[in-house]
Design an enzyme around this catalytic site. Structure first.
Site, short mmCIF file in Angstrom:
data_model
loop_
_atom_site.label_atom_id
_atom_site.label_comp_id
_atom_site.label_asym_id
_atom_site.label_seq_id
_atom_site.Cartn_x
_atom_site.Cartn_y
_atom_site.Cartn_z
N LYS A 112 0.73 -1.16 -0.34
CA LYS A 112 -0.19 -0.04 -0.39
C LYS A 112 1.02 1.26 0.16
O LYS A 112 0.43 2.11 0.06
CB LYS A 112 -1.11 -0.14 1.46
CG LYS A 112 -0.85 0.31 2.88
CD LYS A 112 -1.56 0.10 3.58
CE LYS A 112 -0.66 0.55 5.07
NZ LYS A 112 -1.90 1.21 6.04
N ASP A 113 2.23 1.52 0.70
CA ASP A 113 2.94 2.12 0.39
C ASP A 113 3.63 2.74 -1.12
O ASP A 113 4.40 3.13 -1.33
CB ASP A 113 4.05 2.37 1.40
CG ASP A 113 3.40 2.27 2.62
OD1 ASP A 113 2.12 2.42 3.00
OD2 ASP A 113 3.77 2.07 3.77
N ARG A 167 -8.85 7.42 5.55
CA ARG A 167 -9.79 6.47 6.71
C ARG A 167 -10.75 7.66 6.68
O ARG A 167 -11.86 7.87 7.73
CB ARG A 167 -8.96 6.43 7.51
CG ARG A 167 -8.26 5.03 7.48
CD ARG A 167 -7.38 4.78 8.25
NE ARG A 167 -7.01 3.50 7.75
CZ ARG A 167 -5.06 3.03 8.49
NH1 ARG A 167 -4.27 3.93 8.96
NH2 ARG A 167 -5.05 2.04 8.35
N ARG A 203 2.44 5.52 17.99
CA ARG A 203 1.22 6.13 17.26
C ARG A 203 0.22 5.65 18.85
O ARG A 203 -0.71 6.38 19.60
CB ARG A 203 0.37 5.87 16.04
CG ARG A 203 0.47 6.26 14.82
CD ARG A 203 -0.30 5.92 13.88
NE ARG A 203 1.44 5.47 12.44
CZ ARG A 203 0.04 5.80 11.76
NH1 ARG A 203 -1.21 5.82 11.28
NH2 ARG A 203 1.11 5.79 10.47
#
Length: 372
Positions: free
Chosen positions: A123-124, A185, A208
């Site tokens: 996805k990166d 998101r 995070r």
């Protein structure tokens, strides 16, 4: 007693790896190795985050499973690289160049022959690779879903509400502050819950989680795949069904890039390619390539294989069909368009492009403009 034999496909993979290993040893022993080849160990480039290193080691384990000789001869060496995407944590990726910043320096090292493989979270990875490089291998997909992780003050009550049949998003209190760096998101949450507030939260998984525990926000979102690979699945408070939160294209898949000219490495990687991961990744990346007019555009893409109602059995995927869901939205959630297309897995590229064009045709043009 019936004798148990190695499945034909696994035997073929094992033989391929044995042949590549033997050739590697021959080249290593040669007093005059070809000038375009480097001696062992082969260097495996990756981001230096804990998750990236775990994924790289899983890739190497897979690569050596059928041929322990590769492991025993020390054929591979990790080569962590500090990328621009990792260095700049105070701004969104969209503001500093997009997700390709997680691969930029890694691919520069690959083209400069400082490394031989590059391992990525798919996805990166940018949809159009630099000239001379190719996506050589995709590994079996981990769970592609997103998860909500809640502050201690909200966790128990939210879980109780979901257990009673409420939606995970209903478990968030009015005006909850969400730590998030993903426009995909954010757009999907705001479409359903415009009362939510957002603050920037970037960094590796543990960073995070620490910020959330420290009160920086009421909740955050992460990929379930990353938590599982780190052995932290228990930190996922509420798992979001893809119908509720369309995943990012390539989420949960590890991809490996190499130089197009390195035929031996391409042959080696073909032995561990996961055909299903390749099919869904091809569809999702084709969708993304058509839609990705701006790195600020919220886009989701999620493909999966499901059993056909009437299997044909004529192809490798004869009993399954590919279902691709695509999403285009505004960052503030005011526009939200989601569509689905179904077809043969062998037509993954066409399906992705077709769905992408359909979504683009019915979306406001300004969504795909980069407003800087």
């Amino acid at each position: 007693m019936k004798q148990t034999t190695m499945p034909e496909a696994l035997m073929s993979q094992s033989l391929q790896l044995q042949q590549v290993a033997a050739e590697a040893m021959r080249r290593q022993a040669s007093p005059h190795p070809p000038s375009v080849r480097r001696s062992l160990p082969l260097r495996v480039g990756t981001r230096g985050s804990p998750l990236a290193l775990v994924q790289t080691r899983a890739f190497l384990t897979r690569l050596t499973r059928f041929c322990p000789l590769l492991r025993d001869m020390g054929a591979f060496q990790e080569h962590p690289i500090n990328t621009t995407g990792d260095q700049v944590q105070s701004r969104r990726l969209a503001e500093i160049g997009g997700k390709g910043l997680f691969a930029k320096e890694i691919h520069e090292s690959l083209l400069a022959r400082q490394i031989d493989f590059a391992v990525h979270s798919l996805k990166d990875l940018e949809t159009v690779l630099p000239p001379g490089l190719t996506l050589a291998c995709t590994l079996k997909r981990e769970d592609a879903r997103d998860v909500l992780i809640l502050s201690p003050a909200l966790r128990d009550k939210a879980k109780a509400l979901v257990a009673q049949g409420h939606s995970p998003l209903d478990a968030l209190p009015f005006g909850a502050r969400i730590g998030c760096a993903s426009v995909r998101r954010q757009a999907q949450l705001l479409h359903r819950r415009p009362d939510l507030r957002f603050c920037l939260l970037r960094g590796n998984v543990q960073t995070r989680l620490d910020k959330l525990a420290g009160g920086a926000c009421d909740a955050t979102l992460l990929a379930l795949a990353g938590l599982r690979r780190l052995g932290m699945e228990d930190r996922a408070d509420l798992i979001l069904d893809p119908e509720l939160m369309t995943p990012a294209a390539g989420q949960g898949i590890v991809g490996v890039t190499v130089r197009e000219e390195d035929r031996e490495l391409l042959d080696l990687l073909s032995a561990i390619e996961d055909p299903e991961a390749r099919a869904v990744a091809t569809a999702e990346r084709a969708l993304l390539e058509v839609l990705d007019g701006s790195c600020r555009t919220p886009i989701g893409g999620y493909a999966r294989l499901r059993l056909k109602s009437q299997p044909s059995g004529r192809t490798h995927f004869g009993d399954r069909e590919l279902v691709l869901t695509g999403l285009v939205a505004r960052e503030d959630g005011s526009f939200h368009l989601k569509r689905e297309i179904v077809g043969e897995p062998t037509e993954a590229l066409r399906l992705g492009r077709e769905l992408g064009l359909s979504l683009k045709a019915d979306s406001p043009a300004d969504i795909f403009e980069d407003h800087g």
